[in-house]
Design an enzyme around this catalytic site. Structure first.
Site, PDB file in Angstrom:
ATOM      1  N   ARG B 104      17.558 -20.894 -12.843  1.00  0.00           N
ATOM      2  CA  ARG B 104      16.291 -20.827 -12.101  1.00  0.00           C
ATOM      3  C   ARG B 104      16.018 -19.422 -11.542  1.00  0.00           C
ATOM      4  NH1 ARG B 104      12.975 -23.014 -13.602  1.00  0.00           N
ATOM      5  NH2 ARG B 104      11.858 -21.074 -13.465  1.00  0.00           N
ATOM      6  N   LYS B 139       0.106  -2.862  -3.221  1.00  0.00           N
ATOM      7  CA  LYS B 139      -0.085  -4.295  -2.940  1.00  0.00           C
ATOM      8  C   LYS B 139       0.917  -5.121  -3.732  1.00  0.00           C
ATOM      9  CE  LYS B 139      -4.903  -3.623  -1.650  1.00  0.00           C
ATOM     10  NZ  LYS B 139      -6.323  -3.872  -1.910  1.00  0.00           N
ATOM     11  N   LYS B 171      -7.780   8.258   4.023  1.00  0.00           N
ATOM     12  CA  LYS B 171      -8.871   7.299   3.965  1.00  0.00           C
ATOM     13  C   LYS B 171      -9.855   7.544   5.106  1.00  0.00           C
ATOM     14  CE  LYS B 171      -6.073   3.973   1.567  1.00  0.00           C
ATOM     15  NZ  LYS B 171      -5.824   2.580   1.263  1.00  0.00           N
ATOM     16  N   GLU B 201      -9.769   9.555  -0.274  1.00  0.00           N
ATOM     17  CA  GLU B 201     -10.648   8.462  -0.672  1.00  0.00           C
ATOM     18  C   GLU B 201     -12.077   8.778  -0.265  1.00  0.00           C
ATOM     19  OE1 GLU B 201      -9.285   4.395   0.342  1.00  0.00           O
ATOM     20  OE2 GLU B 201     -11.258   4.191   1.275  1.00  0.00           O
ATOM     21  N   ASP B 222     -13.723   4.879  -4.192  1.00  0.00           N
ATOM     22  CA  ASP B 222     -13.464   3.506  -3.770  1.00  0.00           C
ATOM     23  C   ASP B 222     -14.685   2.611  -3.953  1.00  0.00           C
ATOM     24  OD1 ASP B 222     -11.687   1.598  -2.766  1.00  0.00           O
ATOM     25  OD2 ASP B 222     -12.631   1.709  -0.789  1.00  0.00           O
TER      26      ASP B 222
END
Lengths: 287, 287, 287, 287, 287, 287
Positions: B104, B139, B171, B201, B222
């Site tokens: 597993r 992410k 940013k 950004e 962005d």
């Protein structure tokens, strides 16, 4: 909505620590450290960018606590809360450097776990007319099982077996290697712990009939369609002995689940809850 | 296909250890221990149950090595290999108890990482006519970033920033807190390490024009659609100074990606590669 | 004697590492390093200095492997073996420095675990005429539960609940806080996982009668003497419903255990197996 | 009674963490979480169920702190306190779920360590007319040495060698391998650190006489009965040189210890203090 | 002086824990525990015993926090502060046992890191007339890189590459193995991440000319003296293409550094900053 | 030269792991992975670039073993070996990627530890006409004490106190807090473990005379010059009681050490051995 009991902090803390370690490297957030003044304070709002169910809030909160205890973290929507797009789910208030440094890790936890909770809630919604339960499996993300199972609870599902050590699940290959179903189930009766729950997997109705007489606590009906499950339920209903829990598994999706639920089985277990839930989108906004 | 360089074992080992710890609890695989004879030996085949790209093989192999060094693990399809349904991807040969106990966890690694590689390869296929690169973001699943970035490579993508400590990404909120774009970029020029890559950004074409003169290495466009990206590329092409790498990000999916790629940008970064890849289905069969 | 399935090495390794860390400090065995020539090789024999049952052999073997892979470790009496005074239980053969440096830690594991196994076997011997099982509890030495439960198996006993997370055990205070036995058992029926085993503790025969109708899997008869246990068995035998497992616990010792076993109960659980087993004496001899 | 200096928290914390990890598995206390209302608060009393000496209180307190900082933990009888049956030793006050979830681990620490302290105090009581000290050995439970040595102090005993790295103890086999007692002790004099304490073990009076001239700091008289120990003391008293500390060891029990103490030796070291102390019974009561 | 952004506590905590573990063994500070009364409180002053620049203050503060939260730690001179002999750099106020037990570890961190900061500041002072930067390398003390790089910042220097994973540095042997400089740099252009900074090492002016056309971000001029560096700068100034950062390295010391700085290069990287900085002397005084 | 006993691998392994973790980040050696062909094999030579004494070889060897077990590591000059400039000290033979990836960490261990060994050997050489020993202190690099003490041994020095827990060292402030030297030394005599070595620090000859009658094992003469040390030795020689070991400490350097050694003291302890040793230069060459 009843509050979900939290996980012990000792379970979550090492998960958060690893996530911070991999995101901070040897020095932390270069950009925030260079550009954000030390004294800058602010309040940021975590907002749902879609509708769903929240989970992972404990990990998000601990992320901020480990990065900077001066950050005040206010939970607006705890694990298990249903949210709609735009809802504020948590507020972080404190030194901006810390708010930004911890953001990605906190959102990664929330996004993944709320994704699991939301997908679970979708399955649960599909079967709400039936007594059936939606349960997770051991197909969890390596290292995050505790949080993912908690997210399944948040979504209205059930957790299933804790670990390989916590219950007995007998599958085809176990039976073959043990020398047949009779021998296998006698061995289990003799050797298994009295606190161990026993489940047996069957692929056919013939196997189902065979194992019934050994009174396993749970019978896992593997990869059966609704028609076959109905027959299985009928066999068990007719059987004159202790009724096992009937669990269906395999090939379940949001289209098929209601049909399976209608057959009268007790539990539907679904690996996709934990292994294929898409991220739940949460943003961090200034207002 | 060129072989993917493996990750150092010291990076993978703690991930495998945690996954085994959560699946073994205090005693390991109760069922296999009770039913499978100690001497039983067998050979099992991991097979792809769908078409895609394999990743996570190092973790799967280490899982077996940590459970039982007597198991012989043969890789048939290493990370980055394209497979079709039914292909054997690895063979495990040894004591059956160990084959089953580790199954597993090994499959959880392979399923998740091959899922990431397969999704990446789908994006890469969509843009193959263009010079653009498909890149991951930060992410990633908490605790598994190294493996997931490796899976992105396996799928033909690129890794992006190692961690918050490895490069500078400026940013909106950084710029606001630093007192405006001029002040922010001057501070960076003065304080940032000469080995640090600098990305800025921008959300609008006006911002793009403004930052160009500070010669950042990368400009992150962005949440712009194809039309707007085309204008951005034109602005940069017209600009008389060092050309930054142009990266697009936000709202990318398998339908939109080709259109974005056609605009002439250099990189498209996509969080979904790592946060929303569905599991890749792999089974363990006796033959 | 059937061989006991080994524990996964990942469970034992951290226990051995901690034991070596506390015994080696910052430099290891000063005395052996100063006095034993680097080239000295020898063979030493671990011998039982009393009769009993062996356990802890995996940990002892791993201790030597972690100190020096050049030491050859030969198991003569594996976990679960009955030995008499003077029996050789293992042989270590290799560099003398390593033989001596690892000795105390290896013997500490073997002495403690064989102590548990031996005490368990004494309880098992007392009840061998009855169908009853002797089981451990969660009263284990902090940090060593996995090894101690394995030692109970080695002595012929059973392990009981894996952890607080693996099964449900309802006691007086739970019932009181949940608002009475009816409410408590209904809550459990509704919320508990279908893979969770459910046990209820009762102190009186009245309570026993009350809980029977909720069909718990196990009823724990707490602190009842043989006479009372006999009545409890009779009540359950008379009851027209699924028969729970009957477990007795509290105030059990080597004098009383046979009497309790004769009442017809299924399981006797005994904290002393793990929390009060005296060390089993093993020596390391040159021949 | 003088308070015992506490151990540094960094030593105890990993021990508590491991104990909680093995008891909480992947989710913590299922039963309390399902049955105890989130808001329930209570006060529970840890009470001695027999007479003895308390130890392990730091670990118990840290257990509660790590499970839930909202629990107020009040020590009534700190390490080293003599208690009689029924004495309240600590009070925990807070959320009932947390009170119950942490109970077993806290009591496991207290029970084991108070068992060690109590057994030590029994030996100390037997020899109180003599100047002799009762000391522990390195025969401690793997992973818990620091707490067990602290428990020996709590019982009025002494700790002995910190680790293999902290002092030199020369035994038969060291001497044999070093090429005889003269060569061994000359090597030690030349190579041992000036901060290292040196002990030599002797089995006979002839050996005793031989080693005296090398002025070891401690001579360990191994497995000698009272008559022989008296002769050993006489030999040392007659010797015209620095007096070593005389330590007796081997075959000591509560019956023989007073006789050994009367011989004039300085220290009696006893493995049983740590490896064979029975659990000290402590209960958790509502009032 | 602008305050240095602190490192995330999760990076420092394991370093402090290891240092305490190796200094506390199994029981902590024997001497303080035996001689210092439990109730004794005091205030101690950490004072610079020489002039220099402070670093390591976070680790020192965390050392005290982990030993005893009751100790109040007041920073008088934070990381990056210039101090003269006799300056108080921090005050610890609380239980004397804890003050003494933690002293050595805290001072070891401060002494080493302030040594690095002070040496760095000496190099920085030598080149202050020039625009050049002084930078560290990866020649750091194993396990302490994060703190040592922070100390370099404290001394006015720059950090350089985060890790092997954070940037690309191409050396002779890479080029040789890749099949020559052209092939190597084309491979890099094709495969390296768009967020990776690229540096190429050259030993000769001929190599410099060759690599310029591949527009690496940084060129490392290895082991060149001032005369040769001047020629290198001239070549780059003449080159009609994007200007790389010019970094010199090798054989730099406090005597030669100003001469190298005068050549017009951008960065001088110096292993000695971290691998050969002598300890900075700090004492702990009662007043 | 007699071989130095190796440290247990369990002590070194975590140090190497941390060093690799900080150098590998989330992906390992980008440059080698991109440029060095998978199949490339080579042999590289670690060579001394100056004369000195080698130490840290175990850590260097383990570094390569943990990065890639296919690398063959041959030790040419083990710990304690004297080398001259150009001597080959070790050879690594295997996949070039692994040779390069592990190089920096291995050399960081060797450079630092050989630096400590070399500096120690310089002190030892200065005092070789005298019976005095050169010893380290607890002023070691946090996290590396075991290796640094081993390096001191390699250089011909001695290790001193293992940890705060391994011996008693009484300083001014202890005496003051304990209520004076008489009270302090009586407390120690009563409470200190019989296996604990006891050292007392004195700053003046008056103090020396005062403590002599308590027969401490070691007297530390703090910050005394040669003239004063000579007087101290004379006082002790005249004293009619057990002779303590005389240790000098404070303000020792390569110029003063011979003069101090000539005074007749037994041990000179020097923090600089471990806290201020410059790096020993070792290169990795292709031939």
């Amino acid at each position: 909505m009843p509050t979900l009991p939290p996980l012990p902090p000792t379970i979550i803390e090492p998960m958060v620590r690893r996530a911070l370690d991999e995101d901070f490297g040897n020095s932390g957030d270069l950009t925030a450290n260079l550009l954000v003044p030390e004294k800058a304070r602010n309040k940021l709002y975590m907002k749902a960018r879609e509708a769903g169910v929240i989970a992972g809030m404990q990990a998000a909160q601990m992320t901020y606590a480990m990065v900077d205890p001066k950050v005040k973290f206010t939970v607006k929507k705890g694990d298990g809360s249903k949210v709609k797009k735009g809802d504020i789910i948590a507020i972080v208030d404190g030194p901006v450097r810390s708010l930004l440094s911890a953001e990605r890790v906190a959102l990664n936890f929330l996004g993944r776990m709320s994704g699991v909770a939301t997908l679970t809630s979708q399955y649960v919604a599909k079967v709400k007319k039936h007594k059936v339960r939606i349960a997770a499996t051991r197909k969890t993300t390596p290292g995050l099982r505790a949080l993912e199972k908690q997210a399944v609870l948040a979504g209205g599902g059930y957790k299933h077996r804790e670990s390989l050590a916590a219950a007995i699940m007998i599958k085809d290959n176990h039976i073959a290697l043990a020398g047949g179903v009779d021998k296998a189930l006698k061995t289990i009766a003799k050797k298994a712990d009295h606190m161990a729950r026993i489940s047996v997997e069957v692929d056919t109705l013939a196997q189902l009939k065979k194992v019934l007489k050994y009174a396993p606590h749970v019978i896992l009906l593997d990869n059966m369609n609704a028609a076959m499950l109905m027959k299985a339920v009928a066999i068990v209903d007719d059987y004159d002995g202790p009724r096992p829990v009937l669990e269906a598994s395999g090939g379940v999706n949001l289209e098929t689940v209601a049909g399976l639920a209608a057959t009268g089985i007790d539990v539907i277990s679904i690996g996709a809850l934990t292994h294929s839930a898409p991220n739940f989108d949460i943003g961090m906004d200034a207002a």
